[in-house]
Enzyme design. Structure first.
Site, PDB file in Angstrom:
ATOM      1  N   CYS A 190       5.839   5.255   8.705  1.00 14.11           N
ATOM      2  CA  CYS A 190       5.116   5.218   7.721  1.00 14.11           C
ATOM      3  C   CYS A 190       6.103   5.222   6.376  1.00 14.11           C
ATOM      4  O   CYS A 190       6.999   6.387   6.289  1.00 14.11           O
ATOM      5  CB  CYS A 190       3.950   6.277   7.497  1.00 14.11           C
ATOM      6  SG  CYS A 190       3.335   6.225   5.927  1.00 14.11           S
ATOM      7  N   GLY A 214      -0.136   7.168   1.565  1.00 11.65           N
ATOM      8  CA  GLY A 214       0.348   8.390   1.611  1.00 11.65           C
ATOM      9  C   GLY A 214      -0.265   9.130   2.782  1.00 11.65           C
ATOM     10  O   GLY A 214      -0.228  10.504   2.820  1.00 11.65           O
ATOM     11  N   LEU A 215      -0.615   8.428   4.122  1.00 13.32           N
ATOM     12  CA  LEU A 215      -1.305   9.297   5.166  1.00 13.32           C
ATOM     13  C   LEU A 215      -2.068  10.391   4.734  1.00 13.32           C
ATOM     14  O   LEU A 215      -2.376  11.413   5.210  1.00 13.32           O
ATOM     15  CB  LEU A 215      -0.183   9.923   5.988  1.00 13.32           C
ATOM     16  CG  LEU A 215       0.897   9.021   6.562  1.00 13.32           C
ATOM     17  CD1 LEU A 215       1.913   9.983   7.461  1.00 13.32           C
ATOM     18  CD2 LEU A 215       0.241   8.039   7.535  1.00 13.32           C
ATOM     19  N   ASN A 266       0.787  -1.008   0.124  1.00 12.65           N
ATOM     20  CA  ASN A 266      -0.003  -0.070  -0.047  1.00 12.65           C
ATOM     21  C   ASN A 266       0.745   1.314   0.092  1.00 12.65           C
ATOM     22  O   ASN A 266       2.061   1.046   0.614  1.00 12.65           O
ATOM     23  CB  ASN A 266      -1.079   0.012   1.359  1.00 12.65           C
ATOM     24  CG  ASN A 266      -0.366   0.660   2.607  1.00 12.65           C
ATOM     25  OD1 ASN A 266      -0.165   1.833   2.454  1.00 12.65           O
ATOM     26  ND2 ASN A 266       0.110  -0.173   3.439  1.00 12.65           N
ATOM     27  N   LYS A 312       5.515   3.311  17.037  1.00  8.40           N
ATOM     28  CA  LYS A 312       5.351   2.375  16.206  1.00  8.40           C
ATOM     29  C   LYS A 312       6.642   2.153  15.378  1.00  8.40           C
ATOM     30  O   LYS A 312       6.986   3.307  14.684  1.00  8.40           O
ATOM     31  CB  LYS A 312       4.142   2.469  15.200  1.00  8.40           C
ATOM     32  CG  LYS A 312       3.811   1.235  14.157  1.00  8.40           C
ATOM     33  CD  LYS A 312       2.263   1.227  13.767  1.00  8.40           C
ATOM     34  CE  LYS A 312       2.229   0.249  12.865  1.00  8.40           C
ATOM     35  NZ  LYS A 312       0.898   0.304  12.364  1.00  8.40           N
ATOM     36  N   THR A 356      -3.980  -5.917   8.041  1.00 10.02           N
ATOM     37  CA  THR A 356      -4.416  -6.401   6.675  1.00 10.02           C
ATOM     38  C   THR A 356      -5.531  -7.665   6.734  1.00 10.02           C
ATOM     39  O   THR A 356      -6.487  -7.559   5.764  1.00 10.02           O
ATOM     40  CB  THR A 356      -3.277  -6.801   5.901  1.00 10.02           C
ATOM     41  OG1 THR A 356      -2.317  -5.832   5.921  1.00 10.02           O
ATOM     42  CG2 THR A 356      -3.489  -7.341   4.467  1.00 10.02           C
ATOM     43  N   ILE A 393       5.421  -4.981  13.805  1.00 12.59           N
ATOM     44  CA  ILE A 393       6.413  -3.827  12.769  1.00 12.59           C
ATOM     45  C   ILE A 393       5.195  -3.270  11.947  1.00 12.59           C
ATOM     46  O   ILE A 393       4.141  -3.681  11.748  1.00 12.59           O
ATOM     47  CB  ILE A 393       7.315  -4.527  11.833  1.00 12.59           C
ATOM     48  CG1 ILE A 393       6.540  -5.886  11.193  1.00 12.59           C
ATOM     49  CG2 ILE A 393       8.402  -5.197  12.768  1.00 12.59           C
ATOM     50  CD1 ILE A 393       7.281  -6.743  10.436  1.00 12.59           C
ATOM     51  N   ASN A 394       5.797  -2.190  11.325  1.00 15.68           N
ATOM     52  CA  ASN A 394       4.806  -1.515  10.299  1.00 15.68           C
ATOM     53  C   ASN A 394       5.385  -2.190   9.136  1.00 15.68           C
ATOM     54  O   ASN A 394       5.859  -2.996   9.090  1.00 15.68           O
ATOM     55  CB  ASN A 394       5.367   0.020  10.212  1.00 15.68           C
ATOM     56  CG  ASN A 394       4.297   0.954   9.638  1.00 15.68           C
ATOM     57  OD1 ASN A 394       3.866   0.383   8.405  1.00 15.68           O
ATOM     58  ND2 ASN A 394       4.288   2.237  10.064  1.00 15.68           N
ATOM     59  N   GLY A 407       0.844  -8.303   5.456  1.00 11.07           N
ATOM     60  CA  GLY A 407       0.020  -9.339   5.180  1.00 11.07           C
ATOM     61  C   GLY A 407       1.072 -10.742   5.625  1.00 11.07           C
ATOM     62  O   GLY A 407       1.929 -10.500   6.334  1.00 11.07           O
TER      63      GLY A 407
END
Lengths: 270, 315
Positions: free
Chosen positions: B127, B69-70, B66, B177, B278, B203-204, B229
């Site tokens: 992010c 973009g916040l 993904n 995070k 996800t 994790i991110n 995922g």
């Protein structure tokens, strides 16, 4: 919307790479509006992971039909599903077509224009235009024209369905194997030049972005109302993930899944 | 037997949370959100962000990329318009924040800590679609780490600085995070702990990309995106385990959790709680099924509380 385990009643090939699936889904059949879609889990495992958004093709009593093109792993797996198997479906989702109001003055031609697989949701629209009880009063004044464009003869979808509903159908192919050798957008220009009351026309379109863009331009130039149904890669299908944006005028994004998939063509930054 | 867990001052009735940006009241018709341990809202920034051009998502084997973009309408809109709409959510709401410098993080944390409905703050240091720029307009004035854009959670001193700023501004529970796009995640976790974070969530997503060979272009509008995922689960587990051995604050495990078995694996590796991300897109009921599954697992193995399971991995 609901998440349902639906029984597959039928899944058959209708043309090269095009399939039609009928599933038992009384809730969705009761709630679905033309232009809405469902999110289908194509695999039993994690590849592909995400659901596939498919437009509702026809709404029957207790059942819905999906017409889809096998283009990638997900839809290929879906095409191999068999009658009697269960299908995990979430729906109905999104905002569908807004049906035209009563004709203001004189007859009102309603024009549906489909490119390739874009014919799928327009059948649902043609059926609601023709059969919904509310519309009987002005049906005589609203004639529905359907313009179908495809690459070649075998890719022309739903021609007989539209005819059965009572629409006047015109066909074009890029290679000239059936109908006029042109794009569907040219059929639209032709039609607007020959029909009576072209100023009263309302346009509904679904197909590749290139086609929709031209349809939107024609509608804008002739000042006709035009709704387009868009396609975009999606994840959630409900407006949570913000994964399926479409750029609107004023540098804003809207989500195809939640704000659409049907949009007023004027609002989109083509 | 109880599923209750504590993360800083936060008390959760069960360890299952919905990860930021993957869940919301939109799922209300399908799932009872109030059964979850907590709901983490989509990351907000001080000012509105329009997000990345499409396509923003793409499937990958057992995962997805993904590059949203916040996209968000900014802090004011969140407090004035979004939060009041969440009045049916009775479970703790955790705000997720991102900023371009310490001052922004501080301001976001300060405003949110005064906002009644917010129970905790997760600071999104990771992010991959909105990198932190050490120079130029987005510069964080006191941090200079070369020319390349980087994620805050790729740098110990940047992490320390941002966590400290949020810590100073808010008395609420602060969760940092973290990003897996690092050589040693434990050093970043340690920096967050020392700077006053109450917990770390990891994790991110992993930075990845997809290519369309017909058009010879990247599939995503942003070229790269974050991979999530089941594909990333094994790496996430390893990172949770490593971090568990190095820090004392609670760890919230994230990364490809699809069912209760995945959740238990994370808890055994050292997670005090977990986030489902996800999986929500695939099966909106995933979180609820995980809660039920963990309960059954605990009953079967005669475990009285999550604490007993956290880090109970045998050598």
């Amino acid at each position: 919307m609901r998440q349902l385990n639906c029984k597959i009643i039928e899944n058959k090939k209708v043309a090269q790479r095009f399939y039609k699936m009928r599933i038992e889904a009384p809730y969705i059949a009761r709630k679905a509006q033309a232009g809405q879609f469902v999110e289908v889990k194509c695999s039993c495992g994690t590849d592909p992971l995400l659901r596939r958004p498919l437009g509702v093709h026809r709404v029957l009593k207790n059942e819905i039909e999906l017409l889809y093109k096998a283009v990638g792993r997900g839809t290929e797996l879906l095409s191999k599903k068999e009658k009697g198997q269960a299908l995990d479906v979430i729906g109905p989702l999104g905002d569908g077509f807004t049906l035209p109001g009563p004709p203001v003055s004189g007859p009102m031609p309603i024009i549906l224009i489909a490119g390739g697989i874009g014919a799928a949701p327009l059948v649902a629209l043609a059926e609601s235009l023709a059969f919904s009880a509310k519309r009987i009063a002005y049906r005589k004044k609203q004639k529905t024209y359907v313009l179908i464009g495809a690459k070649t003869k075998s890719h022309i979808l739903c021609e007989s369905e539209f005819k059965k509903i009572g629409c006047e159908v015109k066909v074009s192919t890029e290679d000239g194997s059936k109908g006029k050798k042109c794009l569907a957008t040219e059929l639209l220009e032709d039609l607007l030049n020959i029909i009576r009351y072209p100023l009263n026309a309302a346009i509904y379109a679904c197909g590749p972005v290139g086609m929709l863009k031209v349809v939107a331009k024609i509608a804008e130039w002739r000042k006709l109302p035009c709704q387009v149904s868009l396609e975009e890669r999606m994840a959630c299908g409900v407006g949570v993930c913000l994964g399926c944006p479409v750029k609107m005028k004023g540098n804003k994004y809207k989500m195809v899944c939640k704000d659409g998939p049907v949009f007023d063509a004027k609002e989109i930054a083509w | 037997m109880t599923l209750e867990v504590r993360i800083g001052k936060l008390r959760l009735k069960n360890p299952v949370m919905a990860a930021s940006g993957t869940f919301g009241p939109e799922y209300g018709e399908l799932v009872d959100i109030n059964k979850l341990g907590a709901y983490i809202a989509k990351t907000i920034t001080l000012n509105e962000r329009v997000g990345n051009p499409p396509p923003r998502v793409v499937d990958t084997p057992s995962g997805m990329l993904n590059a949203i973009g916040l996209e968000n309408k900014g802090l004011d809109d969140f407090v004035k318009n979004k939060l009041p709409k969440l009045k049916n959510i009775k479970i703790p709401i955790i705000a997720s924040i991102a900023g371009v410098n310490a001052a922004e993080f501080g301001k976001l944390a300060k405003v949110l800590s005064r906002t009644e409905r917010i129970a905790a703050i997760e600071i999104n240091l990771s992010c991959p679609n909105a990198p932190y720029s050490p120079r130029g307009r987005r510069a964080c004035p006191n941090v200079q780490h070369g020319k390349r854009d980087f994620l805050i959670a790729q740098n110990e001193s940047a992490t320390r600085q941002i966590v400290e700023a949020a810590r100073k501004a808010a008395s609420l529970t602060i969760i940092a995070k973290l990003s897996p796009n690092v050589t040693d995640i434990t050093r970043i976790a340690k920096a967050a702990e020392e700077a006053g974070a109450d917990a770390v969530s990891l994790i991110n997503t992993f930075i990845g990309m997809a290519v369309d060979i017909e058009t010879k272009r990247p599939v995503l509008g942003n070229v790269t995106g974050g991979l999530s995922g089941p594909a990333i689960k094994p790496i996430a587990l390893r990172m949770v385990r490593e971090t568990y051995e190095k820090v004392k604050i609670p760890i919230i495990g994230i990364g490809g959790i699809m069912d209760y078995k995945d959740a238990v694996e994370f808890i055994l590796c050292g997670a005090s709680a977990i986030q489902v991300g996800t999986a929500n897109f695939v099966n909106p009921r995933a979180s609820i099924e995980i809660i039920e599954g963990v309960k059954k697992y605990m009953a079967k193995h005669k475990i009285s509380g999550i604490k007993e399971l956290t880090g109970a991995l045998r050598k």
